[in-house]
Write a protein that holds these residues in place. Sequence first.
Motif, PDB file in Angstrom:
ATOM      1  N   GLY A  10      -2.349  12.375   3.122  1.00 14.28           N
ATOM      2  CA  GLY A  10      -3.327  13.258   2.065  1.00 14.28           C
ATOM      3  C   GLY A  10      -2.351  12.954   0.508  1.00 14.28           C
ATOM      4  O   GLY A  10      -3.148  13.657  -0.162  1.00 14.28           O
ATOM      5  N   THR A  11      -1.836  12.039   0.271  1.00 15.87           N
ATOM      6  CA  THR A  11      -1.086  11.794  -0.905  1.00 15.87           C
ATOM      7  C   THR A  11      -1.498  10.437  -1.489  1.00 15.87           C
ATOM      8  O   THR A  11      -1.450   9.279  -0.711  1.00 15.87           O
ATOM      9  CB  THR A  11       0.388  11.691  -0.850  1.00 15.87           C
ATOM     10  N   GLN A  12      -2.088  10.288  -2.650  1.00 16.37           N
ATOM     11  CA  GLN A  12      -2.133   9.144  -3.339  1.00 16.37           C
ATOM     12  C   GLN A  12      -1.087   8.505  -3.635  1.00 16.37           C
ATOM     13  O   GLN A  12       0.013   9.021  -4.176  1.00 16.37           O
ATOM     14  CB  GLN A  12      -3.118   9.381  -4.570  1.00 16.37           C
ATOM     15  N   ARG A  13      -1.058   6.826  -3.457  1.00 16.57           N
ATOM     16  CA  ARG A  13       0.173   6.194  -3.793  1.00 16.57           C
ATOM     17  C   ARG A  13      -0.446   4.983  -4.517  1.00 16.57           C
ATOM     18  O   ARG A  13      -1.617   4.683  -4.562  1.00 16.57           O
ATOM     19  CB  ARG A  13       0.866   5.848  -2.384  1.00 16.57           C
ATOM     20  N   GLY A  14       0.454   4.583  -5.599  1.00 23.45           N
ATOM     21  CA  GLY A  14       0.147   3.547  -6.321  1.00 23.45           C
ATOM     22  C   GLY A  14       0.448   3.666  -7.720  1.00 23.45           C
ATOM     23  O   GLY A  14       1.047   4.913  -8.080  1.00 23.45           O
ATOM     24  N   PRO A  15       0.173   2.802  -8.799  1.00 24.47           N
ATOM     25  CA  PRO A  15      -0.675   1.702  -8.371  1.00 24.47           C
ATOM     26  C   PRO A  15       0.257   0.685  -8.070  1.00 24.47           C
ATOM     27  O   PRO A  15       1.312   0.601  -8.162  1.00 24.47           O
ATOM     28  CB  PRO A  15      -1.111   1.439  -9.923  1.00 24.47           C
ATOM     29  N   LEU A  16      -0.328  -0.401  -7.233  1.00 27.30           N
ATOM     30  CA  LEU A  16       0.309  -1.598  -6.830  1.00 27.30           C
ATOM     31  C   LEU A  16      -0.534  -2.987  -6.690  1.00 27.30           C
ATOM     32  O   LEU A  16      -1.675  -2.526  -6.974  1.00 27.30           O
ATOM     33  CB  LEU A  16       1.091  -1.376  -5.480  1.00 27.30           C
ATOM     34  N   SER A  17      -0.139  -3.843  -6.811  1.00 26.17           N
ATOM     35  CA  SER A  17      -0.863  -5.063  -6.820  1.00 26.17           C
ATOM     36  C   SER A  17      -1.693  -5.420  -5.473  1.00 26.17           C
ATOM     37  O   SER A  17      -1.221  -4.838  -4.422  1.00 26.17           O
ATOM     38  CB  SER A  17      -0.212  -6.307  -7.255  1.00 26.17           C
ATOM     39  N   GLU A  18      -2.687  -6.063  -5.485  1.00 24.95           N
ATOM     40  CA  GLU A  18      -3.538  -6.554  -4.383  1.00 24.95           C
ATOM     41  C   GLU A  18      -2.424  -7.288  -3.504  1.00 24.95           C
ATOM     42  O   GLU A  18      -2.581  -6.936  -2.128  1.00 24.95           O
ATOM     43  CB  GLU A  18      -4.696  -7.339  -4.707  1.00 24.95           C
ATOM     44  N   GLY A  19      -1.878  -8.029  -4.068  1.00 28.65           N
ATOM     45  CA  GLY A  19      -0.822  -8.746  -3.007  1.00 28.65           C
ATOM     46  C   GLY A  19       0.370  -8.214  -2.126  1.00 28.65           C
ATOM     47  O   GLY A  19       0.333  -8.211  -1.199  1.00 28.65           O
ATOM     48  N   ASP A  20       0.773  -6.898  -3.082  1.00 26.63           N
ATOM     49  CA  ASP A  20       1.463  -5.826  -2.454  1.00 26.63           C
ATOM     50  C   ASP A  20       0.785  -5.451  -1.172  1.00 26.63           C
ATOM     51  O   ASP A  20       1.400  -4.970  -0.293  1.00 26.63           O
ATOM     52  CB  ASP A  20       2.189  -5.207  -3.398  1.00 26.63           C
ATOM     53  N   LEU A  21      -0.182  -4.690  -1.661  1.00 24.03           N
ATOM     54  CA  LEU A  21      -0.982  -4.057  -0.487  1.00 24.03           C
ATOM     55  C   LEU A  21      -1.450  -4.858   0.640  1.00 24.03           C
ATOM     56  O   LEU A  21      -1.364  -4.530   1.726  1.00 24.03           O
ATOM     57  CB  LEU A  21      -2.291  -3.414  -1.192  1.00 24.03           C
ATOM     58  N   ASN A  22      -1.804  -6.093   0.366  1.00 18.38           N
ATOM     59  CA  ASN A  22      -2.004  -6.903   1.503  1.00 18.38           C
ATOM     60  C   ASN A  22      -0.919  -7.137   2.323  1.00 18.38           C
ATOM     61  O   ASN A  22      -0.840  -7.202   3.657  1.00 18.38           O
ATOM     62  CB  ASN A  22      -2.531  -8.394   0.852  1.00 18.38           C
ATOM     63  N   ALA A  23       0.337  -7.128   1.721  1.00 17.07           N
ATOM     64  CA  ALA A  23       1.694  -7.424   2.493  1.00 17.07           C
ATOM     65  C   ALA A  23       1.791  -6.229   3.475  1.00 17.07           C
ATOM     66  O   ALA A  23       2.409  -6.413   4.424  1.00 17.07           O
ATOM     67  CB  ALA A  23       2.825  -7.760   1.467  1.00 17.07           C
ATOM     68  N   MET A  24       1.572  -4.991   2.865  1.00 19.50           N
ATOM     69  CA  MET A  24       1.926  -3.997   3.527  1.00 19.50           C
ATOM     70  C   MET A  24       0.786  -3.937   4.906  1.00 19.50           C
ATOM     71  O   MET A  24       1.520  -3.445   5.963  1.00 19.50           O
ATOM     72  CB  MET A  24       1.475  -2.902   2.816  1.00 19.50           C
ATOM     73  N   LEU A  25      -0.331  -4.236   4.698  1.00 20.76           N
ATOM     74  CA  LEU A  25      -1.254  -4.266   5.820  1.00 20.76           C
ATOM     75  C   LEU A  25      -0.852  -5.274   6.838  1.00 20.76           C
ATOM     76  O   LEU A  25      -0.979  -5.159   8.058  1.00 20.76           O
ATOM     77  CB  LEU A  25      -2.787  -4.687   5.154  1.00 20.76           C
ATOM     78  N   VAL A  26      -0.567  -6.512   6.283  1.00 18.64           N
ATOM     79  CA  VAL A  26      -0.269  -7.685   7.240  1.00 18.64           C
ATOM     80  C   VAL A  26       1.118  -7.239   8.045  1.00 18.64           C
ATOM     81  O   VAL A  26       1.091  -7.582   9.359  1.00 18.64           O
ATOM     82  CB  VAL A  26       0.166  -8.695   6.453  1.00 18.64           C
ATOM     83  N   ASN A  27       2.029  -6.571   7.601  1.00 17.77           N
ATOM     84  CA  ASN A  27       3.271  -6.342   8.239  1.00 17.77           C
ATOM     85  C   ASN A  27       3.225  -4.784   9.151  1.00 17.77           C
ATOM     86  O   ASN A  27       3.973  -4.341   9.317  1.00 17.77           O
ATOM     87  CB  ASN A  27       4.523  -6.252   7.247  1.00 17.77           C
ATOM     88  N   ASP A  28       2.071  -4.423   9.241  1.00 20.58           N
ATOM     89  CA  ASP A  28       1.688  -3.147   9.926  1.00 20.58           C
ATOM     90  C   ASP A  28       2.245  -2.103   9.242  1.00 20.58           C
ATOM     91  O   ASP A  28       2.591  -1.041   9.896  1.00 20.58           O
ATOM     92  CB  ASP A  28       2.048  -3.228  11.445  1.00 20.58           C
ATOM     93  N   LEU A  29       2.748  -1.859   8.069  1.00 22.20           N
ATOM     94  CA  LEU A  29       3.309  -0.864   7.220  1.00 22.20           C
ATOM     95  C   LEU A  29       2.158   0.071   6.940  1.00 22.20           C
ATOM     96  O   LEU A  29       2.485   1.504   6.765  1.00 22.20           O
ATOM     97  CB  LEU A  29       3.717  -1.299   5.948  1.00 22.20           C
TER      98      LEU A  29
END
Length: 225
Positions: A10-29
């Motif tokens: 329920g909390t907005q996080r960011g901003p962050l780059s597309e690469g960092d967001l992709n890394a978090m998704l890939v590593n199941d974070l």
Amino acid sequence: MADWYYEENGTQRGPLSEGDLNAMLVNDLLPPNTLVWTASIGSAWKPASQTHLEAAPQPVGPPPLPQTGVVSPPLPAAHRSALLQNAAGGASTSFNEWPNTSRPERVPAHDDYAKWLAFTPLLGLAVEFILAAGGNGVENGRFDWILSAFFLLANSIFAALDSRNVYRSWRNPKGKALGPFIFLTPIAYFWRRARITGSSFDYLWIWVACAVAYLIGFVIMAPDA
């Protein structure tokens, strides 16, 4: 590079780059359905799996259940024959072992006629006793032909019926001669039968025991010398 934002509890996080967001998704974070936003996707937040994020894995569901009502193709003829033989407890014989393509319709295997043939000497002793009881025993020899005819017919009939069942129950896959061996005495027939079917020589020994019993009975009913 555009800034990305994501939602966490329920909390907005960011901003962050597309690469960092992709890394978090890939590593199941972050799970694939995490709500994300960047200016290029409009005014509404979207699940990461519905965006162009390269690393956002698509949700994978379970594979479909096997279809029901599907009929499997028939087994090859040789395999089908082997299964039938094993189920019947007979010798393992495939269709390809038969000498030609004209194969008999399979019938249940049994040894009823072999048993009657094995006990034929006792049946002959019963005939001899009936003749003796009527005053036509071995002392006069007038009805010896009846006993001879009985043995000839009984042996021939039982051997013919038994050899037919051995063949039609697929216990004689190569169609080897069996019935005519009865004319070489039942000993030869039972020996041949055991070799063809791979069974024991029990019926041969039963016939020998019955033949000995017949001889003993014949001597007892014979007149004194």
